[in-house]
Design an enzyme around this catalytic site. Structure first.
Site, short mmCIF file in Angstrom:
data_model
loop_
_atom_site.label_atom_id
_atom_site.label_comp_id
_atom_site.label_asym_id
_atom_site.label_seq_id
_atom_site.Cartn_x
_atom_site.Cartn_y
_atom_site.Cartn_z
N HIS A 1 0.83 -1.20 0.00
CA HIS A 1 0.00 0.00 0.00
C HIS A 1 0.87 1.26 0.00
O HIS A 1 0.66 2.17 -0.82
CB HIS A 1 -0.91 -0.01 1.24
CG HIS A 1 -1.63 1.28 1.49
ND1 HIS A 1 -2.91 1.52 1.06
CD2 HIS A 1 -1.22 2.41 2.14
CE1 HIS A 1 -3.27 2.75 1.42
NE2 HIS A 1 -2.27 3.30 2.09
N GLU A 2 1.83 1.32 0.92
CA GLU A 2 2.69 2.50 0.99
C GLU A 2 3.53 2.66 -0.28
O GLU A 2 3.78 3.77 -0.74
CB GLU A 2 3.59 2.44 2.22
CG GLU A 2 2.85 2.41 3.55
CD GLU A 2 1.86 3.54 3.75
OE1 GLU A 2 1.97 4.58 3.07
OE2 GLU A 2 0.96 3.39 4.58
#
Length: 207
Positions: free
Chosen positions: A158-159
């Site tokens: 996600h990051e």
């Protein structure tokens, strides 16, 4: 035209050094004016976060494309990352890179020196996040506690999605990687959906 100049400027700043962080792994990252974090659906983010995350993404792209220009034989833009300051998450970072490399075709993540961005680890009340100072310098920070609470590969992927240009969308379903912690701790999906894959390919194809 103005955007191209800005991207080039940010790329030079990025190449000069993304962020100065403590050398101890357990130390938290310094406060930043904006973060894109892995959090719950009760937080919708802010316009400032969106703008600064976009500046970070543009800088990473400018830096990576400058390297590609120096090596015209490269058909795909290569974004180089440094995970040496996040040894606890070495496997998760490698898995996240593998997931993204298997999901998109116009950009490839690769570990190495002369990094376009870096990963750090430690304890931070903000949890995990991609952070930028608004001037093209940034990094991905992985928080110990949050990575025990949520699926760590999903958090990392996600990051990394922020680095590739995707914004948070906490209200989305578990099948959407950028929904982050919105679907709750039971969500373990670490893969971007078709819309997210298409968006990243489009962003990196256009430059």
């Amino acid at each position: 035209m103005k955007r191209s100049v800005l991207s080039a400027t940010l790329g030079l700043a990025l190449a000069a050094g993304l962020a100065v962080l403590p050398t101890t792994a357990a130390a938290a990252a310094p406060a930043a004016p904006a973060v894109q974090g892995y959090t719950a659906s009760t937080y919708a983010g802010s316009a400032e976060e969106t703008a600064n995350n976009q500046a970070f993404f543009q800088a990473v792209m400018a830096s990576a494309k400058a390297k590609q220009a120096a090596n015209p034989a490269l058909a795909t833009v290569v974004v180089t990352y440094d995970a040496s300051s996040a040894p606890t998450f070495r496997n998760q970072i490698a898995s996240a890179a593998q997931i993204w490399n298997g999901s998109v075709s116009n950009v490839r993540l690769q570990a190495g020196s002369a990094a376009d961005f870096r990963y750090y680890e430690g304890n931070d009340s903000r949890g995990s996040y991609a952070s930028t100072d608004g001037h093209g310098r940034g990094y991905v920070f992985l928080d110990y506690q949050q990575n025990r609470q949520y699926n760590s590969v999903r958090v990392t992927a996600h990051e990394t999605g922020h680095v590739l240009g995707l914004p948070d969308h906490y209200s989305g379903p578990c099948s959407e990687l950028m929904s982050g912690g919105g679907p709750g701790t039971s969500c373990t999906n670490p893969y971007p959906n078709s819309t997210e894959r298409s968006r990243v390919n489009s962003l990196w194809a256009r430059g």
